[in-house]
Scaffold this motif. Structure first.
Motif, PDB file in Angstrom:
ATOM      1  N   LEU A 229       0.810  -1.213   0.000  1.00 42.83           N
ATOM      2  CA  LEU A 229       0.000   0.000   0.000  1.00 42.83           C
ATOM      3  C   LEU A 229       0.847   1.269   0.000  1.00 42.83           C
ATOM      4  O   LEU A 229       0.363   2.340  -0.396  1.00 42.83           O
ATOM      5  CB  LEU A 229      -0.932   0.001   1.213  1.00 42.83           C
ATOM      6  N   GLN A 230       2.089   1.162   0.426  1.00 42.74           N
ATOM      7  CA  GLN A 230       2.954   2.331   0.437  1.00 42.74           C
ATOM      8  C   GLN A 230       3.254   2.841  -0.971  1.00 42.74           C
ATOM      9  O   GLN A 230       3.657   3.993  -1.145  1.00 42.74           O
ATOM     10  CB  GLN A 230       4.267   2.007   1.156  1.00 42.74           C
ATOM     11  N   ASN A 231       3.049   1.994  -1.971  1.00 43.66           N
ATOM     12  CA  ASN A 231       3.286   2.418  -3.357  1.00 43.66           C
ATOM     13  C   ASN A 231       2.020   2.968  -4.004  1.00 43.66           C
ATOM     14  O   ASN A 231       1.978   3.197  -5.209  1.00 43.66           O
ATOM     15  CB  ASN A 231       3.812   1.238  -4.188  1.00 43.66           C
ATOM     16  N   LEU A 232       0.972   3.160  -3.188  1.00 44.76           N
ATOM     17  CA  LEU A 232      -0.309   3.630  -3.704  1.00 44.76           C
ATOM     18  C   LEU A 232      -0.554   5.060  -3.240  1.00 44.76           C
ATOM     19  O   LEU A 232      -0.298   5.405  -2.087  1.00 44.76           O
ATOM     20  CB  LEU A 232      -1.421   2.715  -3.196  1.00 44.76           C
ATOM     21  N   GLN A 233      -1.061   5.902  -4.146  1.00 43.09           N
ATOM     22  CA  GLN A 233      -1.402   7.275  -3.770  1.00 43.09           C
ATOM     23  C   GLN A 233      -2.716   7.669  -4.428  1.00 43.09           C
ATOM     24  O   GLN A 233      -3.089   7.154  -5.482  1.00 43.09           O
ATOM     25  CB  GLN A 233      -0.299   8.248  -4.192  1.00 43.09           C
ATOM     26  N   ALA A 234      -3.430   8.599  -3.779  1.00 34.66           N
ATOM     27  CA  ALA A 234      -4.719   9.071  -4.287  1.00 34.66           C
ATOM     28  C   ALA A 234      -4.622  10.547  -4.642  1.00 34.66           C
ATOM     29  O   ALA A 234      -4.047  11.349  -3.894  1.00 34.66           O
ATOM     30  CB  ALA A 234      -5.802   8.845  -3.241  1.00 34.66           C
ATOM     31  N   ASP A 235      -5.183  10.899  -5.783  1.00 37.86           N
ATOM     32  CA  ASP A 235      -5.205  12.297  -6.211  1.00 37.86           C
ATOM     33  C   ASP A 235      -6.074  13.117  -5.248  1.00 37.86           C
ATOM     34  O   ASP A 235      -7.198  12.716  -4.920  1.00 37.86           O
ATOM     35  CB  ASP A 235      -5.759  12.392  -7.638  1.00 37.86           C
TER      36      ASP A 235
END
Length: 446
Positions: free
Chosen positions: A349-355
């Motif tokens: 999840l650390q490689n996931l980001q939300a606009d």
């Protein structure tokens, strides 16, 4: 790939050995043979047996009661394992009990522990008798840990001697540990040149036990031992898997008492007594050293010390009576605990980001190493499914986790199908259907 290559190598060795034997049997020894103890001493010295009479009676009582309790509550199950690409049910029924959240994997089947009582863990059992049974098994675990450390220290001490003078003072059957008093009384005076005390404790700190049960008379067919002609096998020749390197395996044996009519007339019999359970041992892929068939009586314990499990193979030879055993192991769980699984999810999840505006999800990095790590974590997902299905979780807890988790799996599966559908025509001219469903509901242990 490495695991499949190892399996192929073993199969080639087995075929070559059977071809070399032809119609003949390899020799094996039992306690009736004059050279039995000498061969044990020289070729199998890291297999130690502790007789039931030298184990506390109170421990026998609570452990054997635990076996009966677990059977009464239908806790033993045959495992579905994969051998040479085919699925089989094991003839032996099993249950894994140990440290909370730990797992044990053998023959491509991963089991999660039913937890035994431990400090700092709040564990709820569906019946007070099961709590008592698990408490008895961790008591046995602690006892076997102490015995194994002492046995290794004693063995290391004798291995540093330049002569055999110390051995001559012991009984001829030195491989039998006669009792706690005969082991070294003061551990503080010992020196272990090859292994520090910390290392010895690490290699004997059992974190789980795989319990076994089988009634041979209820089995329509048991495989015959193929090399020595030892008779019916409950468990075929193998090395124990998924263990810390050079760790000790300790086994408590409880074969139910039979009637006198069950016994075979030993005067008219060659080889091992088929009425008694035995552990069979052989040097791996060696046709020169005789094998051993060691009888196991109710309450006996044996220890496979140091690298014995790596250099030798063992099997379990069925008797006539039902038998329980508790096989205590130092399972290699660096990548096989619930804590590890959750940690891996956090890494992914650390490689996931939300606009911040659209809330659309994207990846922070597409570096090869990052993608490889995250995709490897995705392939471990089935372990979470196994954990969710465990009986100690309430229906509400399961529903909450599945409600959160299932949409993510469904999305991942649909993306895989979409990718496969677009890729197949280009590669194979439209002749192949998309890949079948990848996830299936796991079997849970009671």
């Amino acid at each position: 790939m490495k695991r499949r290559a190892g399996a192929r190598e073993k199969e080639v060795k087995k075929r070559k050995l059977l071809e070399e034997l032809g119609e003949t049997w390899l020799p094996y020894l039992t306690p009736k043979d004059a050279e039995f103890h000498q061969v044990w001493k020289t070729k199998y010295s890291k297999l130690l047996l502790k007789k039931a009479d030298n184990i506390p009676k109170e421990l026998h009582h609570v452990v054997q009661e635990a076996f009966v309790t677990l059977q009464k509550h239908d806790c033993f199950f045959q495992d579905l394992v994969r051998i040479k690409g085919k699925d089989f049910f094991t003839p032996v029924s099993r249950i894994l009990i140990g440290n909370p959240g730990y797992t044990y994997k053998y023959l491509n089947t991963r089991l999660f522990t039913v937890p035994w009582p431990m400090d700092d863990f709040e564990i709820k059992y569906c019946h007070p008798e099961l709590f008592t049974a698990c408490k008895a098994l961790i008591k046995l675990n602690d006892y076997l840990n102490i015995e194994a450390v002492q046995a290794l220290q004693e063995q290391n001490l004798f291995e540093t001697k330049e002569t055999d003078t110390a051995v001559t003072d012991r009984e001829q059957d030195f491989a039998f540990i006669k009792g706690k008093g005969s082991l070294l009384e003061d551990q503080s005076t010992l020196h272990t040149p090859r292994n520090s005390c910390t290392s010895l404790k690490y290699r004997t700190s059992y974190n789980l036990t795989l319990l076994n049960y089988m009634d041979p008379l209820q089995m329509p067919y048991l495989k015959q031992e193929p090399y020595f002609g030892m008779g019916n096998m409950a468990v075929s020749w193998h090395h124990d898997e998924n263990l810390v390197e050079r760790s000790t395996v300790a086994v408590y044996n409880y074969s139910c008492e039979g009637s006198a009519s069950d016994k075979v007339n030993e005067q008219d019999m060659e080889g091992r007594d088929p009425a008694d359970w035995h552990v069979g041992l052989k040097v791996a892929w060696d046709i020169k050293t005789p094998g051993l068939a060691i009888p196991l009586h109710p309450g006996d314990c044996y220890f496979m010390l140091d690298d014995l499990n790596m250099t030798h193979q063992h099997c379990v030879l069925a008797g006539l009576q039902p038998r329980f055993s508790s096989t205590h192991r130092v399972a290699e769980c660096s990548t096989g605990t619930l804590e590890y699984i959750f940690g891996q999810c956090e890494v992914a999840l650390q490689n996931l980001q939300a606009d911040s505006d659209s809330a659309a999800l994207s990846l922070k990095s597409l570096e090869v190493q990052v993608v490889k790590e995250v995709e490897g974590i995705h392939n471990e997902t089935s372990l979470v499914l196994c954990e969710v299905g465990k009986d100690e979780r309430t229906r509400e807890q399961r529903n909450e986790i599945i409600s959160c988790f299932l949409p993510l799996l469904t999305e991942r599966q649909e993306l895989r199908k979409e990718w496969a559908a677009s890729l197949m025509p280009a590669l194979f001219g439209g002749l192949h259907e998309p890949c079948p469903r990848l996830f299936r509901r796991p079997r849970t242990l009671g």
